[in-house]
Design an enzyme around this catalytic site. Structure first.
Site, short mmCIF file in Angstrom:
data_model
loop_
_atom_site.label_atom_id
_atom_site.label_comp_id
_atom_site.label_asym_id
_atom_site.label_seq_id
_atom_site.Cartn_x
_atom_site.Cartn_y
_atom_site.Cartn_z
N GLN A 1 3.31 4.19 2.69
CA GLN A 1 3.07 3.69 4.02
C GLN A 1 3.62 2.55 4.39
OE1 GLN A 1 -1.16 3.43 5.08
NE2 GLN A 1 -1.31 1.28 5.16
N LYS B 1 0.31 -5.69 10.81
CA LYS B 1 -0.99 -6.22 10.18
C LYS B 1 -1.01 -5.98 8.88
CE LYS B 1 -5.01 -6.16 12.40
NZ LYS B 1 -6.22 -6.10 12.74
N ASP B 2 -1.13 -7.09 8.08
CA ASP B 2 -1.06 -6.71 6.68
C ASP B 2 -2.26 -7.20 5.79
OD1 ASP B 2 0.19 -5.33 4.56
OD2 ASP B 2 1.37 -7.18 4.14
N ASP C 1 0.94 -1.19 0.02
CA ASP C 1 -0.19 -0.17 -0.05
C ASP C 1 0.98 1.25 -0.16
OD1 ASP C 1 -1.51 2.29 0.75
OD2 ASP C 1 -2.55 0.96 2.39
N SER D 1 -6.58 -31.50 -11.13
CA SER D 1 -5.61 -32.68 -11.33
C SER D 1 -4.49 -32.85 -10.35
CB SER D 1 -4.54 -32.28 -12.64
OG SER D 1 -5.08 -31.82 -13.74
N TYR E 1 1.47 -6.48 17.61
CA TYR E 1 1.40 -6.69 16.32
C TYR E 1 2.25 -5.96 15.70
CZ TYR E 1 -2.48 -9.83 14.73
OH TYR E 1 -3.06 -10.96 14.65
P1 13P Z 1 -5.20 -0.19 5.08
O1 13P Z 1 -4.44 -1.17 5.95
O2 13P Z 1 -6.03 -0.69 3.95
O3 13P Z 1 -4.19 0.68 4.72
O4 13P Z 1 -6.34 0.39 6.04
C1 13P Z 1 -6.00 0.99 7.08
C2 13P Z 1 -7.27 1.58 7.80
O5 13P Z 1 -7.14 2.21 8.95
C3 13P Z 1 -8.68 1.54 7.41
O6 13P Z 1 -9.49 2.17 8.19
MG MG Z 2 -3.94 2.30 3.52
MG MG Z 3 -5.21 -1.71 2.41
#
Ligand code: 13P
Ligand code: MG
Ligand code: MG
Ligand code: 13P
EC number: 3.1.3.11
Length: 386
Positions: free
Chosen positions: A96, A233-234, A14, A244, A230
């Site tokens: 980010q 977190k991703d 991102d 097959s 954490y």
């Molecule tokens: P992302 O992890 O997609 O950047 O979203 C962060 C967020 O705080 C959404 O409300």
């Molecule tokens: Mg984001």
């Molecule tokens: Mg995201």
């Protein structure tokens, strides 16, 4: 010796959203494509760039194996170019996921997420690439279990003799930083005992037991607790091989026909349904969600990526989308209350520790409760005191 194996690398990041965390705009995808195009025949064989919400997904094929410095460096460069544009446009959260200023040989742990597998291409090699937004890698625990271990989902477990010996799950303990291999069907209950706990366990890979062939891989590297927190977190990606001797494409997709709850959504701090959508609808906006997953089908042909087929765009998933939206309505009613909000250990953004700090001096002991011992039985109940 000619390397007869092909590697599929899906690397995602991102690097900025338009607006807020909702979408990676075309300009960023084009910047990534330009970098990958230059590397065709030099580093990679083929590529496809897509997005799910604010995450850019680089799907690449090559001959260089997993964890290759050139391939990871290429992805890093693509994200750097996209970040330049994101910064120019002042997109939200520009850069980010590029946590470090310089590339150090491997994207693992540096910000981008990564799922890779190397295999000898079969006579026909269908693969499904899943890309998600607003959730974390444990979102794949439930569907991967259904695909590879639940005969009510995957008819092939019962009817295809090459699958009858089952699959092996590599499960990571993201708190204890260790892994364990569990074989289904025999160890199915032990597997469920672990992977039903999203706070601690994530499926990293699945193998076919008959020949130890790789069947699935998830981007879990960043999902780790360090010092009780954490780190990263991703929004995850996964690759699954189909047909097959592996689950059929329809069996790979079927777990998403009944949406399940995943951690993520607003501020990475809420439970919510995961909604299967086509590429066009991977635009999470309601309360920054609900979480999305796209499924792109490719035929790998001499290392080239034929496709994609945008698999969840099919009308067959309309009802799943409706159900997910109903689930979203129901759980949204809870607002900041559990079970909509995640447990404190899983929240990505939380002010609760600050609230506790601010209130520290204002907390006063509850009167009379000093008699309560462990288990909730008072000494008075036991007759130890008058
Ligand atoms: P992302 O992890 O997609 O950047 O979203 C962060 C967020 O705080 C959404 O409300
Ligand atoms: Mg984001
Ligand atoms: Mg995201
Ligand atoms: P900010 O508005 O402070 O960035 O936090 C909300 C959010 O979207 C988290 O990424």
């Amino acid at each position: 010796m000619e390397n007869n194996k092909v590697t599929i690398s899906v690397i995602k990041a991102d690097v900025g959203g338009l607006c807020g965390h909702t979408l990676a705009p075309d300009e960023l995808l084009e910047a990534c494509e330009a970098v990958l195009e230059e590397a065709v025949d030099e580093i990679i064989l083929d590529y496809y760039v897509t997005r799910c919400g604010d995450d850019i997904d680089l799907i690449m094929s090559h001959k260089l194996g997993c964890d290759n410095e050139k391939v990871h460096g290429l992805a890093w460069k693509a994200f750097e170019e996209a970040t330049k544009i994101a910064k120019e446009l002042k997109l939200y959260g520009a850069g980010q996921d590029l946590l470090s200023d310089s590339f150090s040989g491997n994207v693992r742990g540096m910000g981008p997420g990564c799922a890779e597998m190397e295999f000898v291409e079969r006579k026909s090699e269908p693969i499904v690439v899943f890309c998600c937004d607003k959730t974390d890698p444990t979102a794949f625990n439930y569907p991967l279990f259904k695909m590879f271990a639940d005969p009510f989902n995957t008819a092939g477990l019962v009817f295809d003799p090459s699958m009858i010996s089952g699959f092996r799950f590599e499960v990571h303990d993201v708190v204890g930083h260790k892994k364990v291999f569990l074989d289904t069907p025999e160890e199915m209950y032990m597997l469920l005992a672990l992977i039903g706990d999203y706070e601690k366990y994530a499926i990293k890979r699945v193998y076919r037991r008959r020949d130890n062939e790789i069947a699935a891989v998830v981007s879990t590297e960043k999902l780790n607790y360090i010092a009780g927190e954490y780190v990263g977190k991703d929004d995850p990606v996964a690759i699954v091989r189909a047909q097959s001797g592996f689950p059929a494409v329809g069996e790979v997709l079927e777990p998403f026909a009944n949406p399940h709850f995943v951690p993520g959504w607003m501020r990475g701090s809420h439970w919510g349904p995961i909604m299967p959508v086509g590429e066009e609808d991977a635009t999470p906006t309601r309360f920054d969600g609900p979480a999305r997953v796209i499924a792109l089908g490719f035929q790998v042909c001499d290392g080239m990526l034929i496709g994609p087929n945008d698999l969840f765009a099919d009308r067959g998933f309309d009802k799943a989308r409706e159900k997910a939206l109903e689930m979203a309505d129901i759980i949204r009613r809870m607002g900041p209350f559990q079970p909509h909000r995640l447990p404190a250990t899983m929240m990505e953004y939380t002010t609760v520790p600050k609230v506790l700090e601010a209130l520290e001096d204002r907390f006063i002991p509850l009167e009379g409760l000093e008699l309560i011992e462990e288990g909730g039985i008072t000494r008075k109940d036991r007759g130890d005191v008058e």
